[in-house]
Structure formats: structure tokens, C-alpha cells
Design a protein around this motif. Structure first.
Motif, PDB file in Angstrom:
ATOM      1  N   ASP A 326     -25.464   1.066  -5.709  1.00 28.27           N
ATOM      2  CA  ASP A 326     -26.056   2.555  -5.668  1.00 28.27           C
ATOM      3  C   ASP A 326     -25.872   3.417  -6.733  1.00 28.27           C
ATOM      4  O   ASP A 326     -24.572   3.819  -7.031  1.00 28.27           O
ATOM      5  CB  ASP A 326     -25.527   3.065  -4.305  1.00 28.27           C
ATOM      6  N   ARG A 327     -26.912   3.380  -7.501  1.00 30.01           N
ATOM      7  CA  ARG A 327     -26.739   4.111  -8.782  1.00 30.01           C
ATOM      8  C   ARG A 327     -26.626   5.539  -8.663  1.00 30.01           C
ATOM      9  O   ARG A 327     -26.293   6.346  -9.533  1.00 30.01           O
ATOM     10  CB  ARG A 327     -28.238   3.943  -9.532  1.00 30.01           C
ATOM     11  N   GLU A 328     -26.651   6.269  -7.509  1.00 32.61           N
ATOM     12  CA  GLU A 328     -26.810   7.550  -7.236  1.00 32.61           C
ATOM     13  C   GLU A 328     -25.228   7.981  -6.859  1.00 32.61           C
ATOM     14  O   GLU A 328     -24.772   8.946  -6.765  1.00 32.61           O
ATOM     15  CB  GLU A 328     -27.740   7.940  -6.241  1.00 32.61           C
ATOM     16  N   LEU A 329     -24.460   6.844  -6.513  1.00 30.45           N
ATOM     17  CA  LEU A 329     -23.243   6.877  -5.722  1.00 30.45           C
ATOM     18  C   LEU A 329     -22.073   7.446  -7.030  1.00 30.45           C
ATOM     19  O   LEU A 329     -22.367   6.718  -8.406  1.00 30.45           O
ATOM     20  CB  LEU A 329     -22.645   5.699  -5.412  1.00 30.45           C
ATOM     21  N   SER A 330     -21.417   8.732  -6.893  1.00 32.07           N
ATOM     22  CA  SER A 330     -20.612   9.160  -7.943  1.00 32.07           C
ATOM     23  C   SER A 330     -19.102   8.895  -7.710  1.00 32.07           C
ATOM     24  O   SER A 330     -18.593   9.091  -8.694  1.00 32.07           O
ATOM     25  CB  SER A 330     -20.923  10.621  -8.101  1.00 32.07           C
ATOM     26  N   ALA A 331     -18.677   8.712  -6.503  1.00 27.98           N
ATOM     27  CA  ALA A 331     -17.380   8.247  -6.045  1.00 27.98           C
ATOM     28  C   ALA A 331     -17.140   7.401  -5.041  1.00 27.98           C
ATOM     29  O   ALA A 331     -18.016   7.370  -4.212  1.00 27.98           O
ATOM     30  CB  ALA A 331     -16.695   9.674  -5.910  1.00 27.98           C
ATOM     31  N   VAL A 332     -15.950   6.821  -4.908  1.00 28.33           N
ATOM     32  CA  VAL A 332     -15.996   5.570  -3.902  1.00 28.33           C
ATOM     33  C   VAL A 332     -14.419   5.543  -3.835  1.00 28.33           C
ATOM     34  O   VAL A 332     -13.670   5.431  -4.850  1.00 28.33           O
ATOM     35  CB  VAL A 332     -16.609   4.224  -4.060  1.00 28.33           C
ATOM     36  N   THR A 333     -13.982   5.112  -2.525  1.00 26.70           N
ATOM     37  CA  THR A 333     -12.676   4.767  -2.319  1.00 26.70           C
ATOM     38  C   THR A 333     -12.398   3.200  -1.953  1.00 26.70           C
ATOM     39  O   THR A 333     -13.155   2.722  -0.999  1.00 26.70           O
ATOM     40  CB  THR A 333     -11.618   5.492  -1.150  1.00 26.70           C
ATOM     41  N   CYS A 334     -11.512   2.759  -2.620  1.00 27.45           N
ATOM     42  CA  CYS A 334     -11.387   1.184  -2.414  1.00 27.45           C
ATOM     43  C   CYS A 334      -9.854   0.754  -2.423  1.00 27.45           C
ATOM     44  O   CYS A 334      -9.157   1.621  -2.966  1.00 27.45           O
ATOM     45  CB  CYS A 334     -12.053   0.157  -3.433  1.00 27.45           C
ATOM     46  N   ALA A 335      -9.921  -0.343  -1.748  1.00 31.54           N
ATOM     47  CA  ALA A 335      -8.338  -0.611  -1.695  1.00 31.54           C
ATOM     48  C   ALA A 335      -8.136  -2.046  -1.891  1.00 31.54           C
ATOM     49  O   ALA A 335      -8.686  -2.885  -1.601  1.00 31.54           O
ATOM     50  CB  ALA A 335      -7.666  -0.212  -0.145  1.00 31.54           C
ATOM     51  N   THR A 336      -6.854  -2.527  -2.075  1.00 33.71           N
ATOM     52  CA  THR A 336      -6.461  -3.930  -2.179  1.00 33.71           C
ATOM     53  C   THR A 336      -4.880  -3.969  -1.039  1.00 33.71           C
ATOM     54  O   THR A 336      -4.229  -2.987  -0.959  1.00 33.71           O
ATOM     55  CB  THR A 336      -5.775  -4.462  -3.391  1.00 33.71           C
ATOM     56  N   MET A 337      -4.866  -5.152  -0.486  1.00 36.40           N
ATOM     57  CA  MET A 337      -3.682  -5.104   0.490  1.00 36.40           C
ATOM     58  C   MET A 337      -3.029  -6.673   0.379  1.00 36.40           C
ATOM     59  O   MET A 337      -3.954  -7.499   0.055  1.00 36.40           O
ATOM     60  CB  MET A 337      -4.299  -5.030   1.999  1.00 36.40           C
ATOM     61  N   GLU A 338      -1.819  -6.461   0.369  1.00 36.64           N
ATOM     62  CA  GLU A 338      -1.137  -7.925   0.344  1.00 36.64           C
ATOM     63  C   GLU A 338       0.002  -7.855   1.564  1.00 36.64           C
ATOM     64  O   GLU A 338       0.862  -7.062   1.597  1.00 36.64           O
ATOM     65  CB  GLU A 338      -0.214  -7.859  -1.126  1.00 36.64           C
ATOM     66  N   ILE A 339      -0.506  -8.567   2.312  1.00 35.33           N
ATOM     67  CA  ILE A 339       0.405  -8.807   3.948  1.00 35.33           C
ATOM     68  C   ILE A 339       1.005 -10.077   3.787  1.00 35.33           C
ATOM     69  O   ILE A 339       0.426 -11.235   3.705  1.00 35.33           O
ATOM     70  CB  ILE A 339      -0.661  -8.897   4.853  1.00 35.33           C
ATOM     71  N   TYR A 340       2.185 -10.086   3.720  1.00 37.84           N
ATOM     72  CA  TYR A 340       3.091 -11.123   3.950  1.00 37.84           C
ATOM     73  C   TYR A 340       3.530 -11.667   5.427  1.00 37.84           C
ATOM     74  O   TYR A 340       3.447 -10.622   6.234  1.00 37.84           O
ATOM     75  CB  TYR A 340       4.539 -10.866   3.034  1.00 37.84           C
ATOM     76  N   GLY A 341       3.556 -12.856   5.491  1.00 43.46           N
ATOM     77  CA  GLY A 341       4.239 -13.356   6.682  1.00 43.46           C
ATOM     78  C   GLY A 341       3.060 -13.482   7.758  1.00 43.46           C
ATOM     79  O   GLY A 341       3.067 -14.051   8.672  1.00 43.46           O
ATOM     80  N   HIS A 342       1.677 -13.389   7.164  1.00 46.60           N
ATOM     81  CA  HIS A 342       0.487 -13.555   8.160  1.00 46.60           C
ATOM     82  C   HIS A 342      -0.579 -14.399   7.283  1.00 46.60           C
ATOM     83  O   HIS A 342      -0.825 -14.012   6.324  1.00 46.60           O
ATOM     84  CB  HIS A 342       0.073 -12.222   8.587  1.00 46.60           C
ATOM     85  N   LEU A 343      -1.305 -15.237   7.837  1.00 42.09           N
ATOM     86  CA  LEU A 343      -2.323 -15.701   7.448  1.00 42.09           C
ATOM     87  C   LEU A 343      -3.671 -15.473   8.186  1.00 42.09           C
ATOM     88  O   LEU A 343      -3.670 -14.817   9.346  1.00 42.09           O
ATOM     89  CB  LEU A 343      -2.441 -17.411   7.628  1.00 42.09           C
ATOM     90  N   ASP A 344      -4.836 -15.453   7.248  1.00 38.62           N
ATOM     91  CA  ASP A 344      -5.903 -14.957   8.124  1.00 38.62           C
ATOM     92  C   ASP A 344      -5.990 -13.440   8.431  1.00 38.62           C
ATOM     93  O   ASP A 344      -6.332 -13.045   9.497  1.00 38.62           O
ATOM     94  CB  ASP A 344      -6.491 -15.784   9.196  1.00 38.62           C
ATOM     95  N   ALA A 345      -5.225 -12.600   7.624  1.00 37.98           N
ATOM     96  CA  ALA A 345      -5.143 -11.193   8.267  1.00 37.98           C
ATOM     97  C   ALA A 345      -6.207 -10.304   7.729  1.00 37.98           C
ATOM     98  O   ALA A 345      -6.085  -8.961   7.942  1.00 37.98           O
ATOM     99  CB  ALA A 345      -3.602 -10.968   7.769  1.00 37.98           C
ATOM    100  N   ALA A 346      -7.137 -10.892   6.813  1.00 41.28           N
ATOM    101  CA  ALA A 346      -8.177  -9.980   6.301  1.00 41.28           C
ATOM    102  C   ALA A 346      -9.017  -9.419   7.264  1.00 41.28           C
ATOM    103  O   ALA A 346      -9.422 -10.353   8.017  1.00 41.28           O
ATOM    104  CB  ALA A 346      -8.887 -10.457   5.074  1.00 41.28           C
ATOM    105  N   PRO A 347      -9.389  -8.007   7.446  1.00 37.37           N
ATOM    106  CA  PRO A 347     -10.272  -7.616   8.406  1.00 37.37           C
ATOM    107  C   PRO A 347     -11.700  -8.091   8.150  1.00 37.37           C
ATOM    108  O   PRO A 347     -11.991  -8.490   6.850  1.00 37.37           O
ATOM    109  CB  PRO A 347     -10.103  -6.176   8.426  1.00 37.37           C
ATOM    110  N   GLU A 348     -12.711  -7.963   9.041  1.00 37.03           N
ATOM    111  CA  GLU A 348     -14.220  -8.234   8.927  1.00 37.03           C
ATOM    112  C   GLU A 348     -14.757  -7.121   8.044  1.00 37.03           C
ATOM    113  O   GLU A 348     -14.317  -6.107   7.864  1.00 37.03           O
ATOM    114  CB  GLU A 348     -14.772  -8.010  10.259  1.00 37.03           C
ATOM    115  N   GLY A 349     -15.569  -7.572   6.913  1.00 38.94           N
ATOM    116  CA  GLY A 349     -15.907  -6.792   6.076  1.00 38.94           C
ATOM    117  C   GLY A 349     -15.299  -6.765   4.648  1.00 38.94           C
ATOM    118  O   GLY A 349     -15.734  -6.276   3.811  1.00 38.94           O
TER     119      GLY A 349
END
Length: 372
Positions: A326-349
Motif C-alpha cells: 500500500d503506497r499510500e500507507l504512512s504508518a503501521v504497527t508490527c510485532a515479533t514474538m518468541e514463545i518458549y515451551g510451545h510448538l505451533d503457537a503462531a496464530p493464524e495470519g
């Protein structure tokens, strides 16, 4: 997203540093490289070959992703001439890429590496916490005992990452226990940082990244996690990203503490670049702490720099991807997560970077995602 220097290849380049080299680090770094290559419409090559004595003529259309900062000689051998050829940083001396440059050595100590600039510590002092750097056990002890007179301190091994290799010390006895866990050869080679300890800490991430001619900058907060051994470690970052460089970031209307942290990170960046003009970095990330010292004073200061692919890189690339869509987008919020003790813990999307049982870290899931 178009490339600024007609990038055809994206290569990971392994450095000598043993940091961030567990299986989950390597797999996540490969996924990061694949996504960067896609942004630049280039091809990802898993590992770069060993450097040769003469510059690589093909490097002009290659983007390198080193596992750590590289020095000028290595950059020359790889054919890197400017920051558009690297996701990371090139430093004139290896130690310049570590947290040890944040503080001066204790008065009277002369154990320093070649290329050390004693004036830099004084120039950075307004932008960092109170502290010293040391390159011998005796220097660690002398500087620490002096600082303990004003309250608790934190000893930090320079090569450690993710919040590991740190010792909070409140007394001479605890100091000796901490020193006993340090390696004298590693101290002489890499140094140790001694810093005032803070309570009720918020750690901000402040940074600027340039890829394929596009520039983003951001502020964010870090999340702590408990690893599989029960230690408190880095657990991810949430980044609020804008198009443009530090000038755009500094112009945002933010809370006073955060604004002060951003200003100090920008000043830290400019000061180091002034003292070491050969520094090249397309990724300039700074950890900034805000908290209370032993005297009850609010303290805000830069802890360290990261001029290499790091824990927040997945969020940076997610932001680049959002801006490319989106060339018109001027700001966005993004995140990284590191979850210990769990596999397949990433949410859909989300964007999965790793999910598995690492031989060293144990079960862990790492992912990034666009939040808003």
C-alpha cells in the motif's frame, strides 16, 4: 519494491561470532532472508562462500545479511562498498559493533583494544546510563566497587544476547560471585559492561532501516519471556513504524519519556558515526531503558546498538511488506514474538519464522505479524 542497486542475490554471510547461531536462529534468519529477497525481487542464496583476497565482482548486485557486524577488511573482501549492499553493519574494528563502546574505561585503566577512542565515552555520556567498560578482571572489580557505593549495578557480558549473560550485583560479596562466573580470556577479548541497575524498567526499541532505497524508522517496546530453563530473556518486540528516517520519527508527538529516549538514540547514532566515520549500517537499532535507579531517580539511556539482523527484524520486514502493498500507507504497527515451551503457537495470519525443538533452547515458536 524496487532495488536501489539492482539486487539479484540475497546471501547470508556467517561471521565468526558464536552469538545467535542456534538452530532456531539459523532457521529464522533464512526465512528473514527469503522475505527480504522477495521484497527486492531477488534470489535467496542460503550461504555465501568464504571470502577471497580480492573483491567479489558479482557483489555489486548482491545484498549480504551477515550473522553479526563485519569489519572493513571483510567488507572489502566481499565487495561491499556502501550500505545498500548489506542488511546490517560494517565497523572499522570488531568491538565497535558491540555494547562495550557505550561507556569509557575506568580512570587509570589502559587495557583497551586497538582503535579504542577514549573521547567517545565522554561524548556518549549524556545519552546513556552511568557505567564503565572493562577489559580485565581487575578493571571489572575496580569499576564495580566504585559504582556500588551509589547503589546496585548490572554486569553484562558483551557477547551475550537476548538478555542472557547479565548479573545484578548489590554488594562486594555478590560482585565476587559474579566475577567467578566470568571468563578472563573473554573479558580481555570482548570486554564487560558495568552499568547502574534500574528497577521497573521499560525497554524501548528505536531504529531506522534502509532496504532497496526505501527507509523506515520506528519506536517500540520489548517483551520479556521465560525460557525453558526458567531465565528471563527477550521475548519479542512491538514496533510502531513510519516511512522515512529519524527526522520523521523525531517529529512524532509522543510521551515525554519516550520522546527523550528517541532523542537519545538518535544522538547516540550521530555521535558514534562522528567518531567512527567509516561505520556503514543499513540497520540501526538501539535498545533504550527507562527506569528507576537505587536513588529513586528516573533514568533514561541507550543500552546498546544492533547493526545486524536481530530479534525485531521480522517486524521491520513485515512493515516493509505492508508499505510495499500500500503506497499510500504512512504508518503501521508490527510485532515479533518468541514463545518458549510451545510448538505451533503462531496464530493464524502470522509469519512463521521457527517452530520446533532447538537442541540448545528447547521448544520454541518464533513469528511476526502486522497488528494494525
Amino acid at each position: 519494491m524496487a532495488s536501489s542497486h539492482l539486487t539479484r542475490l540475497v546471501k547470508i554471510y556467517p561471521t565468526r561470532s558464536g552469538a545467535m547461531n542456534n538452530e532456531h536462529d539459523r532457521v529464522a534468519r533464512a526465512e528473514l532472508a527469503r522475505r527480504i529477497a522477495r521484497l527486492g525481487r531477488a534470489t535467496f542464496v542460503d550461504n555465501a562462500p568464504a571470502p577471497v583476497s580480492e573483491p567479489d565482482n558479482d557483489a555489486q548486485d548482491t545484498l549480504f545479511i551477515p550473522t553479526g557486524t563485519i569489519d572493513l577488511e571483510m567488507a572489502r573482501q566481499l565487495g561491499i562498498r556502501n550500505e545498500s549492499q548489506i542488511y546490517g553493519g560494517v565497523v572499522p574494528h570488531g568491538f565497535v559493533g558491540s555494547k562495550v563502546i557505550t561507556h569509557p574505561v575506568f580512570p587509570g585503566r589502559n587495557e583497551v583494544p586497538e582503535g579504542w577512542l577514549p573521547e567517545l565515552g565522554a561524548a556518549l555520556a549524556p545519552y546513556v546510563l552511568t557505567g564503565w567498560s572493562a577489559f580485565s578482571v581487575d578493571a571489572v572489580r575496580e569499576a564495580s566497587l566504585d559504582m556500588l557505593r551509589n547503589g546496585s549495578i548490572r554486569l553484562k557480558e558483551v557477547e551475550a544476547t537476548a538478555g542472557l549473560g547479565q548479573f545484578v550485583v548489590t554488594s562486594p560479596g555478590e560482585l565476587e560471585e559474579a566475577i567467578a562466573q566470568l571468563d578472563a580470556e573473554a573479558i580481555a577479548r570482548n570486554g564487560v559492561v558495568i552499568e547502574e541497575n534500574l528497577d521497573n524498567v521499560i525497554t524501548y526499541s528505536v531504529g531506522m532501516t534502509c532496504l532497496f532505497g526505501e527507509i523506515i524508522s520506528y519506536w517500540g517496546t520489548q517483551r520479556l519471556a521465560t525460557n525453558n530453563e526458567g531465565a528471563t530473556v527477550y521475548g519479542g518486540s512491538t514496533l510502531h513504524v513510519v516511512r522515512g528516517g529519524f527526522e520523521q520519527l523525531a517529529g512524532l508527538s509522543l510521551a515525554d519519556d519516550l520522546q527523550q529516549g528517541i532523542e537519545k538514540a538518535i544522538a547516540y547514532d550521530a555521535t558514534v558515526s562522528k567518531f567512527y566515520p567509516d561505520l556503514m549500517a543499513s540497520r540501526r537499532n538501539y535498545d533504550v531503558a527507562a527506569g528507576m535507579n537505587s536513588s529513586g531517580e528516573t533514568r533514561i539511556g541507550v543500552l546498546e546498538q544492533s547493526w545486524r539482523a536481530g530479534g525485531a527484524s521480522g517486524a521491520e520486514i513485515a512493515a516493509f511488506e505492508a508499505f510495499a502493498r500500500d503506497r499510500e500507507l504512512s504508518a503501521v504497527t508490527c510485532a515479533t514474538m518468541e514463545i518458549y515451551g510451545h510448538l505451533d503457537a503462531a496464530p493464524e495470519g502470522s509469519i512463521l519464522y521457527y517452530s520446533g525443538i532447538d537442541a540448545v533452547a528447547g521448544p520454541i515458536t518464533k513469528y511476526a505479524m502486522e497488528l494494525e
